[in-house]
Design a protein around this motif. Structure first.
Motif, short mmCIF file in Angstrom:
data_model
loop_
_atom_site.label_atom_id
_atom_site.label_comp_id
_atom_site.label_asym_id
_atom_site.label_seq_id
_atom_site.Cartn_x
_atom_site.Cartn_y
_atom_site.Cartn_z
N LEU A 437 32.55 15.29 25.00
CA LEU A 437 31.54 15.63 26.00
C LEU A 437 32.04 15.28 27.41
O LEU A 437 31.88 16.07 28.34
CB LEU A 437 30.24 14.89 25.71
CG LEU A 437 29.45 15.38 24.49
CD1 LEU A 437 28.42 14.33 24.07
CD2 LEU A 437 28.75 16.71 24.80
N ALA A 438 32.65 14.10 27.55
CA ALA A 438 33.16 13.69 28.86
C ALA A 438 34.25 14.63 29.33
O ALA A 438 34.30 15.02 30.51
CB ALA A 438 33.68 12.25 28.79
N GLU A 439 35.13 15.02 28.42
CA GLU A 439 36.22 15.93 28.77
C GLU A 439 35.69 17.28 29.23
O GLU A 439 36.25 17.93 30.11
CB GLU A 439 37.14 16.11 27.57
CG GLU A 439 38.41 16.87 27.86
CD GLU A 439 39.34 16.95 26.66
OE1 GLU A 439 40.21 17.83 26.65
OE2 GLU A 439 39.19 16.12 25.73
N ALA A 440 34.57 17.70 28.65
CA ALA A 440 33.96 18.98 29.01
C ALA A 440 33.08 18.88 30.25
O ALA A 440 32.56 19.89 30.73
CB ALA A 440 33.12 19.49 27.83
N GLY A 441 32.89 17.66 30.77
CA GLY A 441 32.08 17.48 31.97
C GLY A 441 30.60 17.41 31.72
O GLY A 441 29.80 17.57 32.64
N VAL A 442 30.19 17.17 30.47
CA VAL A 442 28.77 17.05 30.14
C VAL A 442 28.33 15.61 30.33
O VAL A 442 28.89 14.70 29.69
CB VAL A 442 28.49 17.48 28.68
CG1 VAL A 442 27.00 17.33 28.36
CG2 VAL A 442 28.94 18.91 28.44
N PRO A 443 27.35 15.33 31.19
CA PRO A 443 26.85 13.96 31.32
C PRO A 443 26.37 13.45 29.97
O PRO A 443 25.55 14.10 29.31
CB PRO A 443 25.69 14.09 32.31
CG PRO A 443 25.98 15.36 33.07
CD PRO A 443 26.66 16.26 32.09
N ASN A 444 26.89 12.30 29.54
CA ASN A 444 26.55 11.80 28.20
C ASN A 444 26.25 10.32 28.27
O ASN A 444 26.82 9.58 29.08
CB ASN A 444 27.69 12.09 27.21
CG ASN A 444 29.00 11.47 27.65
OD1 ASN A 444 29.32 10.33 27.31
ND2 ASN A 444 29.79 12.23 28.42
N PHE A 445 25.35 9.87 27.37
CA PHE A 445 24.83 8.51 27.43
C PHE A 445 24.78 7.88 26.05
O PHE A 445 24.53 8.55 25.05
CB PHE A 445 23.44 8.52 28.07
CG PHE A 445 23.44 9.13 29.45
CD1 PHE A 445 23.76 8.36 30.54
CD2 PHE A 445 23.18 10.48 29.63
CE1 PHE A 445 23.80 8.91 31.81
CE2 PHE A 445 23.23 11.05 30.89
CZ PHE A 445 23.54 10.26 31.99
N ARG A 446 25.00 6.57 26.06
CA ARG A 446 25.05 5.82 24.81
C ARG A 446 23.71 5.20 24.44
O ARG A 446 23.52 4.78 23.31
CB ARG A 446 26.11 4.70 24.92
CG ARG A 446 27.54 5.23 24.86
CD ARG A 446 28.52 4.24 25.48
NE ARG A 446 29.90 4.62 25.20
CZ ARG A 446 30.53 5.62 25.82
NH1 ARG A 446 29.91 6.33 26.73
NH2 ARG A 446 31.79 5.91 25.52
N THR A 447 22.79 5.07 25.40
CA THR A 447 21.49 4.46 25.12
C THR A 447 20.39 5.32 25.74
O THR A 447 20.61 5.99 26.76
CB THR A 447 21.39 3.04 25.71
OG1 THR A 447 21.38 3.12 27.14
CG2 THR A 447 22.56 2.16 25.25
N PRO A 448 19.19 5.29 25.16
CA PRO A 448 18.08 6.04 25.76
C PRO A 448 17.71 5.50 27.13
O PRO A 448 17.30 6.25 28.02
CB PRO A 448 16.95 5.88 24.75
CG PRO A 448 17.29 4.67 23.95
CD PRO A 448 18.79 4.62 23.90
N GLU A 449 17.86 4.17 27.32
CA GLU A 449 17.53 3.57 28.61
C GLU A 449 18.45 4.09 29.71
O GLU A 449 17.99 4.44 30.81
CB GLU A 449 17.64 2.04 28.53
CG GLU A 449 16.64 1.38 27.61
CD GLU A 449 17.06 1.39 26.14
OE1 GLU A 449 16.27 0.93 25.29
OE2 GLU A 449 18.18 1.85 25.84
#
Length: 695
Positions: A437-449
């Protein structure tokens, strides 16, 4: 020593020097002062390194030099690694020889009490008289990964294969640079540079960041702030970054610090240090986040979602998921931040159905386990991303993300080029999928917070606004308090109306008022700000006899509470009522500068702490935005069929109060109207109490 024929720019000397002197470099690899030489060599730095150590011919195998004066050239940058007592002498030597920039590692300066402050003064004098620029003291250094310049003593930079990219970091905490670089590496985040600004006795965080603005390798900024220092430098940087389309995200400590109350008004208590910082960052167009995780993860979303004016700003989020529980966590976090999770429209549901996507008519578009297929998720995303009711779409992916990213993560990646921002929260620990996801430029998150924190920061971010420069010293302290009549005169001058009022001698034999009873009777004094605390207010006085009795009562009460205070006059004011009350305040913050504040007024001020703060002066649109910020404002919009309040007159009063920042005749450092009566539409607003303190 031969001086350089051309003096390098600040950016070059600080972050891309051609030569570096390490003053006090150690030959003992276990010591902090040995690290910079090791890191520079390991990184493959291509410039010249001069270890300075008068006690050794070599340092870690490199030729050592007895002093800066013995070098064959003037280095671009000196990293002073000596203890506190030797750092000032080393800085003076740098200045004498013409070194452009010196970084000081040692502490014990600004944080060193009276003795430390004397050292600070010495360093600042050196800078003022010679042109030397100092980073620090208490700075762990400056790093430019693209230039292979690792001028730092931070142990984390022993990390091999440091990730290079577009993020520039500036931090008040030097140790935090290590946390960011190591965590960033785990997230495939690449850095252009990192700077530990230390005490900022000379070079400020804003000035350093400004020096990098035209570096094409820098695409965005992360700031770790302990407080707001050198605010005008930071503001200038933020405005310039916004002009270049380079987003800035900040994490600031101190949210729980007690408000720095001023003695004069409620405004000081309502605009405490962190409240001022929040207003300052927002007016600078800087997205503030509230977790360290989000600081690392927010920039890709900020690059996709530009800041929007308040009038054009909506906060509508669509959520599509393969796991209802995971999505519910994000929805909860978004809702707590005032972000609307929007149910798809009937038209969008119809389009989902036509695309073969089965979804219940709920706020969360839950595809369930049946949706853990590429074709289903891709169709759902295509539909949601083209729906007009969403500003951002959040895709929440469940367990398949860990071992089968091709099922529900791959369609997210294939939707990365959508015009509408798409972000992803992965419920399981799925490092491979996060990397994709990071390589594709998609903002991604590990926690809901963190996901909700970043989405909120992006949706609430305002455009940076230029500010008229105040005409007076923002460090001025209050030295003169005006009485209420004089305060009203100043308010009238800038355009804030007040209820009719006259001054009356306390021993006047007869009293003729220019307005009708009932009236309010108040102590008129420049010595006592809070009249109610000394029994200095009597309301609803109905005739002359009761007025005289009220005056006598006030005089006696003040004499009891404040026998030192002279009481010769009272203010008599026509009783005024309206639809409700607001507080309108102004103060000059010693770092951020002039502020204007709007809050719930009267007895509700301290109960609700419902307030909106902007840097002053403000325009009419900004004032309208301040009104919209407050929950109490809904009372004046026909709540329960009550009349509408004159919100446009309130906005004009906010603008007028904010003009105190530009007053040429009086240096106002604190002012407050509480209450400001709000009347029906067309009847305006009116002040019935005012406090003003001048420098």
């Amino acid at each position: 020593m031969q001086a350089e024929t051309t003096r390098p720019s600040l950016r070059q000397a600080l972050l891309a020097p051609r030569s570096i002197a390490l003053v006090g470099a150690s030959d003992d690899v276990t010591k902090t002062s040995a690290r910079p030489l090791q890191y520079l060599r390991r990184a493959g730095y291509e410039g010249t390194i001069y270890p300075i150590n008068p006690r050794r011919p070599t340092v870690l195998g490199d030729q050592a030099w007895p002093s800066l004066a013995d070098l064959p050239e003037v280095p671009d940058h000196a990293f002073i690694l000596t203890p506190t007592e030797g750092a000032v002498e080393a800085a003076a030597e740098c200045a004498r020889l013409g070194v452009p920039v010196a970084t000081i590692l040692a502490s014990g300066f600004a944080e060193g009490g009276e003795d430390g402050q004397k050292l600070v003064t010495q360093l600042q004098k050196i800078c003022a008289e010679t042109g030397l620029r100092i980073l620090g003291p208490s700075s762990l250094g400056a790093i430019n990964l693209h230039h292979k310049t690792i001028i730092t003593a931070n142990a984390a930079f022993a990390e091999p294969d440091l990730p290079r990219g577009g993020v520039f970091v500036a931090s008040h905490s030097g140790s935090l640079l290590g946390g960011l670089i190591s965590r960033g590496k785990a997230r495939n985040i690449g850095f252009a540079g990192l700077v530990s600004v230390g005490n900022e006795i000379d070079l400020s965080l804003g000035e350093i960041c400004s020096a990098t603005l035209d570096d094409p390798a820098v695409t965005g900024y992360m700031l770790f702030l302990e407080s707001i220092r050198h605010a005008q430098d930071l503001r200038s940087f933020a405005l310039a970054a916004a002009e270049r389309g380079k987003p800035v995200v900040a994490y600031k400590l101190g949210r729980s610090a007690a408000a720095a109350e001023l003695a004069l008004s409620h405004t000081g208590a309502l605009a405490g240090e962190d409240d001022v910082a929040a207003a300052f960052l927002a007016d600078c167009g800087i997205a503030r986040v509230f977790s360290f995780e989000t600081l690392l993860e927010a920039l890709p979303l900020l690059q996709r979602l530009p800041a929007r004016p308040v009038a054009a700003r909506s906060k509508r989020v669509g959520v599509v998921t393969t796991t209802g529980g995971g999505a519910a966590m994000v929805v909860d976090e978004l809702s707590m931040r005032g972000i609307d999770v929007v149910k798809p429209s009937d038209e969008t549901f119809a389009r989902l159905g036509a695309a073969g996507v089965k979804a219940n008519h709920e706020r969360i578009t839950d595809l369930t386990l049946a949706g853990t297929r590429y074709d289903v998720m891709k169709a759902a995303l295509d539909t949601m991303l083209s729906a007009p009711e969403f500003d951002v779409v959040v895709a929440v992916v469940g367990s398949s993300a860990r071992f089968q990213p091709e099922l529900a993560v791959k369609p997210v990646i294939d939707s990365a080029s959508s015009a509408k921002p798409l972000v992803t929260f992965l419920v399981p620990d799925a490092p491979q999928a996060l990397g994709l996801l990071a390589e594709a430029g998609v903002p991604n998150f590990r926690t809901p917070e963190s996901c909700a924190d970043a989405v909120s920061a992006a949706l609430l971010r305002r455009p940076a606004t230029a500010q008229a420069k105040p005409l007076h010293d923002i460090t001025a302290k209050p030295t003169q308090q005006l009485d209420e009549i004089a305060a009203y005169a100043l308010m009238k001058k800038v355009g804030v109306p007040h209820a009719p009022a006259v001054a009356v001698d306390i021993d006047a034999p007869s009293i003729a008022l220019p307005f009708a009873y009932p009236v309010a009777v108040k102590l008129l004094s420049a010595e006592i700000a809070h009249k109610t605390e000394v029994g200095g207010v009597v309301l609803n006085v109905g005739n002359e006899a009761k007025l005289k009795a009220a005056m006598a009562k006030i005089a006696a009460s003040v004499k009891m509470h404040r026998p030192d205070a002279a009481v010769s006059k009272v203010l008599v004011q026509q009783m005024t009522s309206g639809l409700g009350e607001m507080l309108l305040g102004y103060r000059v913050d010693p770092e951020a500068g002039p502020l204007v504040l709007l809050a719930a007024g009267g007895i509700y001020t301290e109960i609700y702490r419902d307030r909106s703060i902007r840097l002053a002066p403000v325009d009419l649109d900004t004032a309208r935005g301040m009104i919209a910020d407050l929950s109490i404002s809904r009372v004046f919009h026909g709540f329960r069929n009550k009349p509408h309040g004159d919100m446009e007159a309130l906005a004009q009063a906010i603008v007028a109060m904010s003009q105190l920042a530009l007053d040429k005749d009086a240096v106002v450092v604190d002012a407050e109207i509480n209450p400001l009566i709000i009347n029906r539409v067309g009847d305006g607003v009116v002040a019935v109490d005012a406090l003003v303190a001048l420098a």
